[in-house]
Design a protein around this motif. Structure first.
Motif, PDB file in Angstrom:
ATOM      1  N   GLY A 116     -13.813   8.365   4.590  1.00  0.00           N
ATOM      2  CA  GLY A 116     -13.014   8.059   5.773  1.00  0.00           C
ATOM      3  C   GLY A 116     -13.330   6.765   6.511  1.00  0.00           C
ATOM      4  O   GLY A 116     -12.788   6.518   7.575  1.00  0.00           O
TER       5      GLY A 116
ATOM      6  N   ARG B  97      -7.314   4.531  -5.996  1.00  0.00           N
ATOM      7  CA  ARG B  97      -8.293   5.563  -6.347  1.00  0.00           C
ATOM      8  C   ARG B  97      -8.900   6.187  -5.079  1.00  0.00           C
ATOM      9  O   ARG B  97      -9.056   7.402  -4.967  1.00  0.00           O
ATOM     10  N   ILE B  98      -9.220   5.331  -4.100  1.00  0.00           N
ATOM     11  CA  ILE B  98      -9.841   5.820  -2.856  1.00  0.00           C
ATOM     12  C   ILE B  98      -8.895   6.781  -2.127  1.00  0.00           C
ATOM     13  O   ILE B  98      -9.276   7.868  -1.714  1.00  0.00           O
ATOM     14  N   ILE B  99      -7.645   6.357  -1.975  1.00  0.00           N
ATOM     15  CA  ILE B  99      -6.681   7.186  -1.248  1.00  0.00           C
ATOM     16  C   ILE B  99      -6.453   8.518  -1.982  1.00  0.00           C
ATOM     17  O   ILE B  99      -6.344   9.572  -1.360  1.00  0.00           O
TER      18      ILE B  99
ATOM     19  N   LYS C 296      -8.614  10.092  -3.917  1.00  0.00           N
ATOM     20  CA  LYS C 296      -9.788  10.959  -3.717  1.00  0.00           C
ATOM     21  C   LYS C 296      -9.790  11.558  -2.320  1.00  0.00           C
ATOM     22  O   LYS C 296     -10.178  12.711  -2.129  1.00  0.00           O
ATOM     23  N   ARG C 297      -9.392  10.755  -1.326  1.00  0.00           N
ATOM     24  CA  ARG C 297      -9.336  11.272   0.047  1.00  0.00           C
ATOM     25  C   ARG C 297      -8.404  12.479   0.111  1.00  0.00           C
ATOM     26  O   ARG C 297      -8.693  13.469   0.746  1.00  0.00           O
TER      27      ARG C 297
ATOM     28  N   VAL D 185      -9.792  14.498   3.266  1.00  0.00           N
ATOM     29  CA  VAL D 185     -10.483  13.740   4.310  1.00  0.00           C
ATOM     30  C   VAL D 185      -9.439  13.019   5.147  1.00  0.00           C
ATOM     31  O   VAL D 185      -8.534  12.383   4.607  1.00  0.00           O
ATOM     32  N   MET D 186      -9.558  13.164   6.461  1.00  0.00           N
ATOM     33  CA  MET D 186      -8.650  12.417   7.338  1.00  0.00           C
ATOM     34  C   MET D 186      -9.222  11.036   7.560  1.00  0.00           C
ATOM     35  O   MET D 186     -10.391  10.895   7.823  1.00  0.00           O
ATOM     36  N   PRO D 187      -8.388   9.994   7.447  1.00  0.00           N
ATOM     37  CA  PRO D 187      -8.897   8.656   7.687  1.00  0.00           C
ATOM     38  C   PRO D 187      -9.175   8.429   9.162  1.00  0.00           C
ATOM     39  O   PRO D 187      -8.610   9.117   9.983  1.00  0.00           O
TER      40      PRO D 187
ATOM     41  N   VAL E 256     -13.966   6.804   0.733  1.00  0.00           N
ATOM     42  CA  VAL E 256     -13.396   8.121   0.457  1.00  0.00           C
ATOM     43  C   VAL E 256     -13.718   9.075   1.610  1.00  0.00           C
ATOM     44  O   VAL E 256     -12.899   9.891   2.013  1.00  0.00           O
TER      45      VAL E 256
ATOM     46  N   ASN F 183      -3.882   3.776   5.930  1.00  0.00           N
ATOM     47  CA  ASN F 183      -4.188   2.927   4.783  1.00  0.00           C
ATOM     48  C   ASN F 183      -5.036   1.722   5.171  1.00  0.00           C
ATOM     49  O   ASN F 183      -5.093   0.739   4.453  1.00  0.00           O
TER      50      ASN F 183
ATOM     51  N   ARG G   2      -9.887  15.574  -1.416  1.00  0.00           N
ATOM     52  CA  ARG G   2     -10.922  16.224  -0.594  1.00  0.00           C
ATOM     53  C   ARG G   2     -10.434  16.508   0.816  1.00  0.00           C
ATOM     54  O   ARG G   2     -11.202  16.929   1.680  1.00  0.00           O
TER      55      ARG G   2
ATOM     56  N   LEU H 179      -7.915  -0.173   5.068  1.00  0.00           N
ATOM     57  CA  LEU H 179      -9.183  -0.342   4.358  1.00  0.00           C
ATOM     58  C   LEU H 179      -9.478  -1.825   4.256  1.00  0.00           C
ATOM     59  O   LEU H 179      -8.612  -2.616   3.918  1.00  0.00           O
TER      60      LEU H 179
ATOM     61  N   LEU I  41     -10.234  -5.263  -1.628  1.00  0.00           N
ATOM     62  CA  LEU I  41     -10.198  -4.287  -2.716  1.00  0.00           C
ATOM     63  C   LEU I  41      -9.066  -4.641  -3.685  1.00  0.00           C
ATOM     64  O   LEU I  41      -8.081  -5.238  -3.290  1.00  0.00           O
TER      65      LEU I  41
ATOM     66  N   PHE J 158      -8.033   0.619  -4.422  1.00  0.00           N
ATOM     67  CA  PHE J 158      -7.394   1.173  -3.239  1.00  0.00           C
ATOM     68  C   PHE J 158      -6.714   2.508  -3.567  1.00  0.00           C
ATOM     69  O   PHE J 158      -6.901   3.508  -2.881  1.00  0.00           O
TER      70      PHE J 158
ATOM     71  N   LYS K 242       0.842  -1.205   0.000  1.00  0.00           N
ATOM     72  CA  LYS K 242       0.000   0.000   0.000  1.00  0.00           C
ATOM     73  C   LYS K 242       0.873   1.250   0.000  1.00  0.00           C
ATOM     74  O   LYS K 242       0.637   2.190  -0.745  1.00  0.00           O
ATOM     75  N   HIS K 243       1.868   1.227   0.874  1.00  0.00           N
ATOM     76  CA  HIS K 243       2.766   2.373   0.980  1.00  0.00           C
ATOM     77  C   HIS K 243       3.465   2.630  -0.356  1.00  0.00           C
ATOM     78  O   HIS K 243       3.568   3.765  -0.806  1.00  0.00           O
TER      79      HIS K 243
ATOM     80  N   ILE L 128       1.103   4.141  -2.952  1.00  0.00           N
ATOM     81  CA  ILE L 128       0.744   5.541  -2.734  1.00  0.00           C
ATOM     82  C   ILE L 128       1.939   6.481  -2.857  1.00  0.00           C
ATOM     83  O   ILE L 128       1.849   7.508  -3.506  1.00  0.00           O
TER      84      ILE L 128
ATOM     85  N   ARG M  17     -14.980  12.102  11.362  1.00  0.00           N
ATOM     86  CA  ARG M  17     -13.688  12.410  10.729  1.00  0.00           C
ATOM     87  C   ARG M  17     -13.317  13.890  10.844  1.00  0.00           C
ATOM     88  O   ARG M  17     -12.160  14.252  10.699  1.00  0.00           O
TER      89      ARG M  17
END
Lengths: 186, 143
Positions: B101, A174-176, A178-179, A184-186, B99, B138, A182, B140, A167, A172, A132-133, A136, B72
Motif C-alpha cells: 500500500g 503486477r503490483i496492482i 497483487k494488491r 490491500v487498500m492503497p 503491494v 494508482n 490481497r 505509485l 516503474l 505497475f 494506468k487506468h 488495469i 492501510r
C-alpha cells in the motif's frame, strides 16, 4: 457482473449548472464549464441559494477567477485526452486557446504560477494516469494504449511511463494485481 | 502542507528537515524517532492528519512495514499518502512495500542536492493528486 459505462462529464456538468441556474430565475449565460456570466449582479440571497444548490453536486463558487481558470485548463485537458479522435486531431495549445479564449502563453504562465508545475507536465501526468487506468481496467495492450493517447510508439509510452512513475508498465500492473489479490487498500 | 517523517537516524532526520526548509513549497514537518511514536500520534483522537508520511523501513520497536500495514488497515488513515524512505534498493523489497500500500518509494539519496530534488518532486506530485482528478488508487512513484 461488471457493467462498463462511458460518461460524458461535460454534459452532466452543463445540465446540472443549467437546472440550478434556471431555478434561480436570473439572466445568465454559461460561458464555459466553470465560468458563468450574469447580466446583472445576483443578490446576496441569490448567491446563498446558489451556493447551497451547487454544494450537493460538489460544485463550489470560486472567489478567485485565476484559480477557476486553472481548474478549467485541467478540465479541458482531461476532456481532450478522453477523446481518442480529438487527441489525435488537436494540438493541445491550439485546443486550450480555442476552448478557453485566452492566449496559450497567458494560460501557461498562470498555470505554472498557481500549481508549481507546467501545463506540459500536467498533460504527461494525466496521460500516464489514463494509461494506468487502461492497463488495469480495460486489458488493452500497450500498442492500443499508445494509439489512443497519441504516442508515436510503444517505446515512447513505456519510456514516459517509466520516467513519470519510476516503474515499468508491467511492474505497475503486477503490483496492482497483487494488491487486489490481497485486498490491500492503497 | 503538513508532512511527517519517522526515522530513527538523527542525521537523516536533520538532513531531511534542512531539505524541507530549502524548498519553495511551504511545509510544516513533524518528526518521530520510531514507528510506535508515529502510530501513537496518528491514532490520537484529534490528530491533524498529514498530507504525506515519510517512513523509514528499519526502525526499532515498530518498523516501517508494520506502520504501513496498520495505516492501510485503519479507516481514517487509509487514504494518507505514504512514502517509504529507505536505504534498501532490493527490487523485491520495493515491490513488496508497493503491494502493501505504499504510494512512493524513495531510495535515500546520497547527496543533499538529490534529497532536496526528490522531496520537492514528491510534494509537487502529491499536490497535483490533491487538486486534480487523478486516480489516487494508482498513485505509485519510485525515485
Amino acid at each position: 457482473m461488471i457493467l462498463n459505462i462511458k460518461v460524458n462529464y461535460m454534459l452532466i456538468c452543463r445540465t446540472v449548472l443549467k437546472e440550478q441556474l434556471d431555478a434561480l430565475d436570473v439572466d445568465y449565460s454559461i460561458k464555459s464549464l466553470g465560468e458563468i456570466e450574469f447580466k446583472k449582479k445576483p443578490s446576496e440571497a441569490q448567491f446563498l441559494k446558489l451556493t447551497e444548490a451547487f454544494e450537493k453536486y460538489g460544485i463550489e463558487l470560486l472567489e478567485d477567477s485565476q484559480n477557476g481558470l486553472v481548474q478549467l485548463i485541467k478540465e479541458a485537458i482531461a476532456h481532450l485526452l478522453n477523446n481518442v479522435e480529438d487527441v489525435r486531431k488537436y494540438n493541445i495549445s491550439t485546443y486550450l486557446t480555442e476552448e478557453l479564449k485566452y492566449s496559450y502563453s497567458y494560460l501557461s504562465t498562470l498555470f505554472s504560477e498557481a500549481t508549481h508545475s507546467s501545463i506540459e507536465n500536467f498533460i504527461i501526468l494525466k496521460k500516464i494516469d489514463l494509461a494506468k487506468h487502461m492497463i488495469i481496467h480495460k486489458n488493452l495492450t500497450l500498442t492500443e494504449i499508445a494509439y489512443s493517447l497519441n504516442y508515436s510508439s510503444v517505446a515512447h509510452l513505456s519510456a514516459q511511463f517509466k520516467k513519470t512513475t519510476g516503474l515499468t508498465p508491467s511492474t505497475f500492473q503486477r503490483i496492482i494485481k497483487k494488491r487486489k489479490e490481497r485486498e490491500v487498500m492503497p | 502542507m503538513n508532512i511527517i517523517l519517522a526515522d530513527d537516524d538523527a542525521d537523516d532526520r536533520t538532513l531531511f528537515e534542512e531539505a524541507i526548509d530549502e524548498i519553495e513549497i511551504k511545509t510544516k514537518l513533524s518528526l518521530f524517532n520510531d514507528g510506535k511514536a508515529l502510530m501513537d500520534y496518528l491514532l490520537l483522537p484529534n490528530c491533524m492528519l498529514p498530507e504525506i508520511i515519510f517512513l523509514d523501513l528499519n526502525m526499532p520497536i515498530k518498523d516501517g512495514l508494520q506502520c504501513l500495514t496498520e495505516i492501510r488497515e485503519n479507516e481514517t488513515l487509509r487514504n494518507v499518502c505514504v512514502a517509504i524512505y529507505s536505504t534498501s534498493s532490493s527490487e523485491e523489497d520495493i515491490e513488496e512495500t508497493f503491494v502493501k500500500g505504499a504510494n512512493i518509494y524513495i531510495n535515500k539519496p546520497n547527496s543533499f542536492k538529490a534529497l532536496k530534488k526528490a522531496v520537492e518532486r514528491v510534494l509537487k506530485l502529491n499536490w497535483q493528486y490533491h487538486t486534480s482528478t487523478l486516480n489516487r488508487d494508482n498513485f505509485l512513484l519510485r525515485l
